[in-house]
Design an enzyme around this catalytic site. Structure first.
Site, PDB file in Angstrom:
ATOM      1  N   GLU A 238       0.835  -1.210   0.000  1.00 49.57           N
ATOM      2  CA  GLU A 238       0.000   0.000   0.000  1.00 49.57           C
ATOM      3  C   GLU A 238       0.861   1.246   0.000  1.00 49.57           C
ATOM      4  O   GLU A 238       0.568   2.234  -0.694  1.00 49.57           O
ATOM      5  CB  GLU A 238      -0.922  -0.012   1.223  1.00 49.57           C
ATOM      6  CG  GLU A 238      -1.968   1.110   1.234  1.00 49.57           C
ATOM      7  CD  GLU A 238      -1.551   2.341   2.016  1.00 49.57           C
ATOM      8  OE1 GLU A 238      -2.357   3.285   2.093  1.00 49.57           O
ATOM      9  OE2 GLU A 238      -0.416   2.393   2.547  1.00 49.57           O
TER      10      GLU A 238
ATOM     11  N   ASP B 223     -30.431  -5.253  -6.078  1.00 55.80           N
ATOM     12  CA  ASP B 223     -29.538  -4.939  -7.191  1.00 55.80           C
ATOM     13  C   ASP B 223     -29.615  -3.463  -7.566  1.00 55.80           C
ATOM     14  O   ASP B 223     -28.602  -2.843  -7.910  1.00 55.80           O
ATOM     15  CB  ASP B 223     -29.875  -5.805  -8.407  1.00 55.80           C
ATOM     16  CG  ASP B 223     -29.264  -7.194  -8.323  1.00 55.80           C
ATOM     17  OD1 ASP B 223     -28.515  -7.456  -7.354  1.00 55.80           O
ATOM     18  OD2 ASP B 223     -29.537  -8.020  -9.212  1.00 55.80           O
TER      19      ASP B 223
END
EC number: 3.4.-.-
Length: 442
Positions: free
Chosen positions: A116, A358
């Site tokens: 990272e 959804d």
């Protein structure tokens, strides 16, 4: 060296000098400069992400991700190990539930990212490799970097879809703060960090960048959020925290100064873990599209007010925000109607339930422009992006904002204002298109 004297005798050596801590130099050295020669070795190194999966019982093809990095510049007592410890404890807690026979409704992915600090490499490469799956199946990403950057109050940055989830969750958790015994985390958070826009509510900030949520939120359009304990920004105006990324950022720093009882770590674990639990286990996804409508109006007003610092140019180049305000109005109305349907539909109907979920899940995706922002193709979220002038801070309607920034010094005013007009059109189209995804299915 100049500056103040050392705070303790242990900082003084045996030389006949002052041992001041700086900044700058004194006497004959006050105008001199130090020249440093830095020799770095560039090499290609293998990195390792670690992914754990807890398969969902009902919707295994819907993913809720809890992820944080484990690489650090030195010892990483705060960044990232205070976050990695929370991930480990959260995994252990979910593992205990699983041993008792429980499974989440949706699949939970636990991620430990590598590299990272070298540019979000671990999370970005993994998300790029799995981008098609994530675009189709990703419900939410909760970031789990440093759990603390202070010990004053909670700090949350997230998509507006998660506002209600965070508010409701923090109302159920006990505050660890002194003086708030017996009160909720929501109460102490609101008292110490009130929202500048919404009276009686705590501050929630925009997602910027500089951390592993970037690829999920800014590029793929997966609803994202993060939480940690922070400092009092009114009295401690310096960025970050003392000893950040230094050799002195150790476990002892956390144990002795920041969180001796680890009560703030526990609270952050409860917030992050609670968000993951609700996102993975709620029958209806705990997203509220009405909160998005509220902030869209606020952001539209803000960017309009910025543009009105140039009233003559607005008139000369026939610039109008009417299309954007109209799209925001439509979004608000459609989001309200969707929320009404969400309260009344038959949740025992699996097809209807999946359809409504959804629509909620893909709403964040609807704000993604596949072409990306001008000159920033990897940043594709039309509503949020890191500021071009501060990567860690978030900016709203970044395409319009960047086009307006320092516009009076542009060489070709006609082209510059044409770019502003184009970005207004992109924003208006995107908001209207996002609204349509919430419309009742024919």
């Amino acid at each position: 060296m100049g500056g103040s004297a050392p705070p303790d005798s242990s900082w003084r050596g045996s030389l006949k000098v002052s041992y001041n801590v700086g900044p700058g130099f004194t006497g004959n050295f006050s105008t001199q400069k130090v020249k440093m020669h830095i020799h770095s070795t560039n090499e290609v190194t293998r990195i390792y992400n670690v992914i754990g999966t807890l398969r969902g019982a009902v919707e295994p093809d819907r993913y809720v991700i809890l992820g944080g990095h484990r690489d650090s510049w030195v010892f990483g007592g705060i960044d990232p190990q205070s976050g990695a410890a929370v991930v480990h404890e959260t995994v252990r807690s979910f593992g205990t539930l699983k041993k008792e026979g429980w499974r989440p409704r949706r699949t939970i992915l636990f991620a430990s990212w590598d590299a990272e600090e070298f540019g979000l490499l671990g999370s970005t490469e993994w998300a790029e490799d799995n981008s098609r799956l994530l675009q189709e199946r990703g419900v939410a990403y909760i970031n789990a970097d440093s759990s603390i950057e202070g010990n004053y109050t909670l700090r949350v940055d997230c998509t507006p879809l998660m506002y209600s989830l965070v508010y409701n969750l923090t109302k159920e958790l006990k505050s660890p703060d002194e003086g708030f015994e017996g009160k909720s985390l929501y109460e102490s958070w609101t008292k110490k960090s009130p929202s500048p826009e919404f009276s009686g509510m705590p501050r929630i900030s925009k997602l910027g960048s500089g951390n592993d949520f970037e690829v999920f939120f800014q590029r793929l359009g997966i609803a994202s959020g993060r939480a940690r304990y922070t400092k009092n920004w009114e009295t401690n105006k310096f960025s970050g925290y003392p000893l950040y990324h230094s050799v002195y950022e150790t476990y002892e720093l956390v144990e002795k100064f920041y969180d001796p009882m680890f009560k703030y770590h526990l609270t952050v674990a409860q917030v992050r873990g609670g968000m993951v639990f609700e996102l993975a286990n709620s029958i209806v996804l705990p997203f509220d599209c009405r909160d998005y409508a509220v902030v869209l109006r606020k952001y539209a007003d803000k960017i309009y007010n910025i543009s009105m610092k140039h009233p003559q140019e607005m008139k000369t180049y026939s610039l109008s925000f009417d299309s954007l305000f109209s799209a925001v109005k439509n979004f608000t109305e459609i989001a309200s109607k969707f929320s009404e349907r969400l309260q009344d539909f038959d949740k025992s109907n699996p097809i209807l339930l999946r359809m409504m979920n959804d629509q909620l899940m893909f709403l964040e995706r609807a704000f993604i422009d596949p072409l990306g922002l001008p000159d920033r193709p990897f940043y594709r979220h039309v509503i949020y992006a890191p500021s071009s002038h501060n990567k860690y801070a978030g900016e709203s309607f970044p395409g319009i904002y960047d086009a307006l920034f320092d516009i009076e010094s542009k060489v070709d005013p006609s082209k510059a204002w044409g770019d502003v007009k184009r970005q207004i059109s992109v924003a208006a189209f995107t908001v209207q298109a996002a609204a349509e995804t919430l419309s009742e299915v024919a």
